[in-house]
Design a protein around this motif. Structure first.
Motif, PDB file in Angstrom:
ATOM      1  N   MET A  63     -15.685  24.177 101.103  1.00  0.00           N
ATOM      2  CA  MET A  63     -16.015  25.506 100.639  1.00  0.00           C
ATOM      3  C   MET A  63     -14.808  26.404 100.898  1.00  0.00           C
ATOM      4  O   MET A  63     -14.270  26.416 102.000  1.00  0.00           O
ATOM      5  N   ASP A  64     -14.400  27.150  99.886  1.00  0.00           N
ATOM      6  CA  ASP A  64     -13.256  28.044 100.064  1.00  0.00           C
ATOM      7  C   ASP A  64     -13.719  29.432 100.535  1.00  0.00           C
ATOM      8  O   ASP A  64     -14.909  29.702 100.658  1.00  0.00           O
ATOM      9  N   GLU A  65     -12.773  30.292 100.791  1.00  0.00           N
ATOM     10  CA  GLU A  65     -13.068  31.616 101.347  1.00  0.00           C
ATOM     11  C   GLU A  65     -13.861  32.478 100.368  1.00  0.00           C
ATOM     12  O   GLU A  65     -14.735  33.242 100.771  1.00  0.00           O
ATOM     13  N   PHE A  66     -13.573  32.356  99.070  1.00  0.00           N
ATOM     14  CA  PHE A  66     -14.302  33.128  98.056  1.00  0.00           C
ATOM     15  C   PHE A  66     -15.778  32.732  98.024  1.00  0.00           C
ATOM     16  O   PHE A  66     -16.658  33.581  97.963  1.00  0.00           O
TER      17      PHE A  66
ATOM     18  N   ARG B 204     -17.473  31.309 100.493  1.00  0.00           N
ATOM     19  CA  ARG B 204     -18.073  31.740 101.758  1.00  0.00           C
ATOM     20  C   ARG B 204     -18.395  33.234 101.711  1.00  0.00           C
ATOM     21  O   ARG B 204     -19.462  33.673 102.148  1.00  0.00           O
ATOM     22  N   SER B 205     -17.478  34.027 101.161  1.00  0.00           N
ATOM     23  CA  SER B 205     -17.702  35.474 101.047  1.00  0.00           C
ATOM     24  C   SER B 205     -18.897  35.776 100.154  1.00  0.00           C
ATOM     25  O   SER B 205     -19.697  36.660 100.448  1.00  0.00           O
ATOM     26  N   TRP B 206     -19.012  35.038  99.049  1.00  0.00           N
ATOM     27  CA  TRP B 206     -20.152  35.232  98.142  1.00  0.00           C
ATOM     28  C   TRP B 206     -21.460  34.918  98.854  1.00  0.00           C
ATOM     29  O   TRP B 206     -22.427  35.675  98.747  1.00  0.00           O
ATOM     30  N   LEU B 207     -21.484  33.812  99.609  1.00  0.00           N
ATOM     31  CA  LEU B 207     -22.692  33.449 100.340  1.00  0.00           C
ATOM     32  C   LEU B 207     -23.051  34.503 101.383  1.00  0.00           C
ATOM     33  O   LEU B 207     -24.219  34.882 101.515  1.00  0.00           O
ATOM     34  N   LEU B 208     -22.072  34.979 102.108  1.00  0.00           N
ATOM     35  CA  LEU B 208     -22.347  35.997 103.125  1.00  0.00           C
ATOM     36  C   LEU B 208     -22.809  37.306 102.481  1.00  0.00           C
ATOM     37  O   LEU B 208     -23.644  38.019 103.049  1.00  0.00           O
ATOM     38  N   ALA B 209     -22.313  37.608 101.290  1.00  0.00           N
ATOM     39  CA  ALA B 209     -22.775  38.799 100.581  1.00  0.00           C
ATOM     40  C   ALA B 209     -24.231  38.646 100.145  1.00  0.00           C
ATOM     41  O   ALA B 209     -24.990  39.616 100.148  1.00  0.00           O
ATOM     42  N   GLN B 210     -24.634  37.439  99.775  1.00  0.00           N
ATOM     43  CA  GLN B 210     -26.002  37.198  99.340  1.00  0.00           C
ATOM     44  C   GLN B 210     -26.976  37.099 100.511  1.00  0.00           C
ATOM     45  O   GLN B 210     -28.124  37.520 100.416  1.00  0.00           O
TER      46      GLN B 210
ATOM     47  N   PRO C 171     -24.282  39.233 106.681  1.00  0.00           N
ATOM     48  CA  PRO C 171     -23.137  38.870 107.513  1.00  0.00           C
ATOM     49  C   PRO C 171     -23.503  38.127 108.792  1.00  0.00           C
ATOM     50  O   PRO C 171     -22.640  37.525 109.416  1.00  0.00           O
ATOM     51  N   ASP C 172     -24.763  38.164 109.193  1.00  0.00           N
ATOM     52  CA  ASP C 172     -25.176  37.478 110.417  1.00  0.00           C
ATOM     53  C   ASP C 172     -25.477  35.998 110.207  1.00  0.00           C
ATOM     54  O   ASP C 172     -25.823  35.297 111.155  1.00  0.00           O
ATOM     55  N   THR C 173     -25.360  35.512 108.987  1.00  0.00           N
ATOM     56  CA  THR C 173     -25.608  34.105 108.688  1.00  0.00           C
ATOM     57  C   THR C 173     -24.494  33.250 109.292  1.00  0.00           C
ATOM     58  O   THR C 173     -23.316  33.601 109.204  1.00  0.00           O
ATOM     59  N   ASP C 174     -24.863  32.133 109.894  1.00  0.00           N
ATOM     60  CA  ASP C 174     -23.913  31.251 110.568  1.00  0.00           C
ATOM     61  C   ASP C 174     -23.033  30.523 109.539  1.00  0.00           C
ATOM     62  O   ASP C 174     -23.536  29.727 108.746  1.00  0.00           O
ATOM     63  N   PRO C 175     -21.719  30.769 109.536  1.00  0.00           N
ATOM     64  CA  PRO C 175     -20.825  30.107 108.574  1.00  0.00           C
ATOM     65  C   PRO C 175     -20.785  28.587 108.737  1.00  0.00           C
ATOM     66  O   PRO C 175     -20.649  27.869 107.750  1.00  0.00           O
ATOM     67  N   ALA C 176     -20.925  28.083 109.970  1.00  0.00           N
ATOM     68  CA  ALA C 176     -20.922  26.630 110.180  1.00  0.00           C
ATOM     69  C   ALA C 176     -22.152  26.001 109.525  1.00  0.00           C
ATOM     70  O   ALA C 176     -22.063  24.914 108.934  1.00  0.00           O
TER      71      ALA C 176
ATOM     72  N   LEU D 153     -23.677  27.204 106.905  1.00  0.00           N
ATOM     73  CA  LEU D 153     -23.419  27.254 105.463  1.00  0.00           C
ATOM     74  C   LEU D 153     -22.496  26.121 105.030  1.00  0.00           C
ATOM     75  O   LEU D 153     -22.702  25.520 103.973  1.00  0.00           O
ATOM     76  N   GLU D 154     -21.494  25.817 105.842  1.00  0.00           N
ATOM     77  CA  GLU D 154     -20.581  24.697 105.548  1.00  0.00           C
ATOM     78  C   GLU D 154     -21.336  23.376 105.475  1.00  0.00           C
ATOM     79  O   GLU D 154     -21.118  22.569 104.573  1.00  0.00           O
ATOM     80  N   ARG D 155     -22.201  23.140 106.461  1.00  0.00           N
ATOM     81  CA  ARG D 155     -22.975  21.883 106.479  1.00  0.00           C
ATOM     82  C   ARG D 155     -23.874  21.780 105.251  1.00  0.00           C
ATOM     83  O   ARG D 155     -23.968  20.721 104.625  1.00  0.00           O
ATOM     84  N   ARG D 156     -24.518  22.864 104.916  1.00  0.00           N
ATOM     85  CA  ARG D 156     -25.401  22.854 103.735  1.00  0.00           C
ATOM     86  C   ARG D 156     -24.600  22.630 102.458  1.00  0.00           C
ATOM     87  O   ARG D 156     -25.032  21.906 101.568  1.00  0.00           O
ATOM     88  N   PHE D 157     -23.437  23.272 102.360  1.00  0.00           N
ATOM     89  CA  PHE D 157     -22.595  23.109 101.172  1.00  0.00           C
ATOM     90  C   PHE D 157     -22.140  21.661 101.029  1.00  0.00           C
ATOM     91  O   PHE D 157     -22.122  21.116  99.931  1.00  0.00           O
ATOM     92  N   PHE D 158     -21.773  21.038 102.138  1.00  0.00           N
ATOM     93  CA  PHE D 158     -21.357  19.638 102.102  1.00  0.00           C
ATOM     94  C   PHE D 158     -22.495  18.755 101.604  1.00  0.00           C
ATOM     95  O   PHE D 158     -22.288  17.822 100.833  1.00  0.00           O
ATOM     96  N   ARG D 159     -23.723  19.049 102.031  1.00  0.00           N
ATOM     97  CA  ARG D 159     -24.888  18.255 101.643  1.00  0.00           C
ATOM     98  C   ARG D 159     -25.328  18.553 100.209  1.00  0.00           C
ATOM     99  O   ARG D 159     -25.637  17.639  99.441  1.00  0.00           O
TER     100      ARG D 159
END
Length: 109
Positions: free
Chosen positions: A1-4, A6-12, A15-20, A22-28
């Protein structure tokens, strides 16, 4: 997942959502839209698991129905909005369902 993405996900999702997480979910799941919908679906399920309205006579009333409606509106918005990992020109909303009546071409008596 790139920075763009990740930023879109955090906007949706906020900001308190755990980025790690989100990474695991994106990989799956392989799609940022799928990640957002999964997180929002879990939030909706958590609200539905508990009573939406609690009243203690004369003390307090707590009503979470508007929170549920807000999450459902957000799910609809994420489903229809273009996400950053879709190819240009595709927004996922191009699928059209048409219903028609079929009538026989000839009527026999």
């Amino acid at each position: 997942m790139d920075e763009f993405q990740r930023s879109w996900l955090l906007a949706q999702l906020g900001p308190d959502t755990d980025p790690a997480d989100l990474e695991r979910r994106f990989f799956r799941l392989g799609s940022v839209r799928a990640v957002a919908l999964e997180v929002l679906g879990e939030r909706r399920a958590k609200l539905l698991a508990d009573p939406l309205r609690v009243t203690v006579d004369g003390v307090v009333t707590m009503d979470l129905q508007e929170n549920l409606h807000g999450i459902e509106r957000q799910i609809d918005q994420v489903s229809q909005a273009p996400s950053p990992d879709e190819p240009d020109g595709e927004d996922g909303g191009d699928n059209v369902l048409a219903t028609t009546w079929m009538t026989p071409a000839r009527h026999y008596r």
